[in-house]
Design a protein around this motif. Structure first.
Motif, PDB file in Angstrom:
ATOM      1  N   VAL A  11       5.771  15.750  -1.595  1.00  0.00           N
ATOM      2  CA  VAL A  11       5.637  14.596  -1.420  1.00  0.00           C
ATOM      3  C   VAL A  11       6.290  13.784   0.127  1.00  0.00           C
ATOM      4  N   VAL A  12       5.550  12.760   0.075  1.00  0.00           N
ATOM      5  CA  VAL A  12       5.878  12.451   1.613  1.00  0.00           C
ATOM      6  C   VAL A  12       6.237  11.235   1.704  1.00  0.00           C
ATOM      7  N   ALA A  13       5.676  10.115   0.784  1.00  0.00           N
ATOM      8  CA  ALA A  13       6.150   9.185   0.321  1.00  0.00           C
ATOM      9  C   ALA A  13       5.412   8.531  -1.230  1.00  0.00           C
ATOM     10  N   SER A  14       6.660   8.087  -2.431  1.00  0.00           N
ATOM     11  CA  SER A  14       6.153   7.581  -3.352  1.00  0.00           C
ATOM     12  C   SER A  14       6.711   6.198  -3.811  1.00  0.00           C
ATOM     13  N   GLU A  15       6.375   5.783  -5.098  1.00  0.00           N
ATOM     14  CA  GLU A  15       6.792   3.979  -5.680  1.00  0.00           C
ATOM     15  C   GLU A  15       6.846   4.371  -6.747  1.00  0.00           C
ATOM     16  N   ASP A  16       7.220   4.279  -7.891  1.00  0.00           N
ATOM     17  CA  ASP A  16       6.974   3.298  -9.397  1.00  0.00           C
ATOM     18  C   ASP A  16       6.067   3.022  -9.742  1.00  0.00           C
ATOM     19  N   GLU A  17       6.807   1.465  -9.449  1.00  0.00           N
ATOM     20  CA  GLU A  17       5.790   0.055  -9.491  1.00  0.00           C
ATOM     21  C   GLU A  17       5.932  -0.274  -8.818  1.00  0.00           C
ATOM     22  N   VAL A  18       4.875  -0.389  -7.612  1.00  0.00           N
ATOM     23  CA  VAL A  18       4.715  -1.610  -6.549  1.00  0.00           C
ATOM     24  C   VAL A  18       4.254  -2.667  -6.791  1.00  0.00           C
ATOM     25  N   LYS A  19       4.725  -4.054  -6.230  1.00  0.00           N
ATOM     26  CA  LYS A  19       4.288  -5.024  -7.316  1.00  0.00           C
ATOM     27  C   LYS A  19       4.050  -5.979  -5.787  1.00  0.00           C
ATOM     28  N   LEU A  38      -3.703  -5.596   0.876  1.00  0.00           N
ATOM     29  CA  LEU A  38      -3.664  -4.404   0.738  1.00  0.00           C
ATOM     30  C   LEU A  38      -3.261  -4.123   1.971  1.00  0.00           C
ATOM     31  N   ASP A  39      -4.357  -4.421   3.113  1.00  0.00           N
ATOM     32  CA  ASP A  39      -4.532  -4.650   4.305  1.00  0.00           C
ATOM     33  C   ASP A  39      -2.489  -4.742   4.989  1.00  0.00           C
ATOM     34  N   GLU A  40      -1.846  -5.813   4.438  1.00  0.00           N
ATOM     35  CA  GLU A  40      -0.900  -6.143   4.991  1.00  0.00           C
ATOM     36  C   GLU A  40      -0.111  -4.710   3.935  1.00  0.00           C
ATOM     37  N   TRP A  41      -0.203  -4.499   2.317  1.00  0.00           N
ATOM     38  CA  TRP A  41       0.693  -3.352   1.581  1.00  0.00           C
ATOM     39  C   TRP A  41      -0.018  -2.069   2.880  1.00  0.00           C
ATOM     40  N   PHE A  42      -0.369  -1.652   2.695  1.00  0.00           N
ATOM     41  CA  PHE A  42      -0.674  -0.245   3.658  1.00  0.00           C
ATOM     42  C   PHE A  42      -0.361  -0.093   5.039  1.00  0.00           C
ATOM     43  N   ASP A  78       2.281  -2.056   6.192  1.00  0.00           N
ATOM     44  CA  ASP A  78       4.382  -1.532   6.026  1.00  0.00           C
ATOM     45  C   ASP A  78       4.292  -0.449   5.536  1.00  0.00           C
ATOM     46  N   THR A  79       2.912  -0.231   4.204  1.00  0.00           N
ATOM     47  CA  THR A  79       3.867   0.981   4.289  1.00  0.00           C
ATOM     48  C   THR A  79       4.172   2.575   4.666  1.00  0.00           C
ATOM     49  N   VAL A  92       1.718   2.931   8.030  1.00  0.00           N
ATOM     50  CA  VAL A  92       1.203   2.856   9.308  1.00  0.00           C
ATOM     51  C   VAL A  92       2.420   2.859  10.289  1.00  0.00           C
ATOM     52  N   LYS A  93       3.318   1.780   9.682  1.00  0.00           N
ATOM     53  CA  LYS A  93       4.319   1.229  10.364  1.00  0.00           C
ATOM     54  C   LYS A  93       5.745   2.622   9.333  1.00  0.00           C
ATOM     55  N   GLN A  94       5.764   3.042   8.782  1.00  0.00           N
ATOM     56  CA  GLN A  94       6.466   4.713   8.574  1.00  0.00           C
ATOM     57  C   GLN A  94       6.609   5.808   9.537  1.00  0.00           C
ATOM     58  N   GLN A  95       4.849   5.475  10.113  1.00  0.00           N
ATOM     59  CA  GLN A  95       4.196   6.363  10.597  1.00  0.00           C
ATOM     60  C   GLN A  95       4.762   6.314  11.873  1.00  0.00           C
ATOM     61  N   VAL A  96       4.550   4.953  12.459  1.00  0.00           N
ATOM     62  CA  VAL A  96       4.905   5.011  13.601  1.00  0.00           C
ATOM     63  C   VAL A  96       7.034   5.020  14.010  1.00  0.00           C
ATOM     64  N   ALA A  97       7.649   4.313  13.126  1.00  0.00           N
ATOM     65  CA  ALA A  97       8.865   5.287  13.070  1.00  0.00           C
ATOM     66  C   ALA A  97       9.192   6.583  13.161  1.00  0.00           C
TER      67      ALA A  97
END
Length: 177
Positions: free
Chosen positions: A126-134, A160-164, A166-167, A169-174
């Protein structure tokens, strides 16, 4: 391989989609007939729901093209609430224009979506996960002056673009810095 949404909507099975050179995407639409608002204005509920979920799914698959090919993104959607609200046409000043309803978009009827996700690598870790994304876009009428302005489901796609971004693309850059 893209499996038809009708199987998902009716049977609750997951859908797998794999565009070339992108992460594999598995989407499960959990009990879509009970979602808050996937209500049509002028077609059958079932056909509108299938068309809407297919379009949202295709958009998520498109977004996953930015993820490494070796990864798998699994999403289970538990609720969708489209922007706006459906009203009978005579209630909003269109007289008796037949049986057609219309979707009225007001600032207070924001788009929302609830889901869980897991992103795994080639080894199944698992690289990333979340149980309840709102996710919701309270500024959807102003923020939508972008890419999807002339498309159906433009508010939901922008959300969805903004969530994707934030979740993932920005994590990959970091992670790469």
């Amino acid at each position: 391989m893209l499996v038809g949404l009708s199987c998902v909507a009716l049977l609750g099975y997951g859908v797998t989609a794999e565009p070339s050179h992108a992460a594999e995407v598995k989407i499960t639409w959990e009990e879509p007939e009970s979602y808050s608002d996937v209500r049509p204005s002028n077609e059958s509920r079932k056909r509108f729901r299938e068309r809407t979920l297919n379009e949202l799914e295709a958009h998520i698959v498109e977004l996953a093209a930015d993820l490494p090919e070796s990864q798998v993104l699994s999403i289970t959607v538990t609720n969708v609430d489209l922007a706006g609200e459906v009203w009978p046409s005579q209630f909003v000043g269109f007289g008796n224009a037949g049986a057609n309803d219309i979707r009225v978009i007001r600032r207070i009827d924001i788009p929302k979506m609830t889901f869980s996700y897991t992103l795994t690598d080639a080894a199944g870790e698992v690289v990333a996960s979340e149980d309840e994304v709102k996710i919701k876009d309270m500024d959807f009428m102003e923020s939508n002056i972008r890419r999807h302005r002339n498309e159906s489901l433009s508010y939901e796609k922008t959300m969805l673009d903004e969530w994707f971004s934030d979740t993932f693309v920005k994590q990959q850059v970091a992670a790469n810095n």
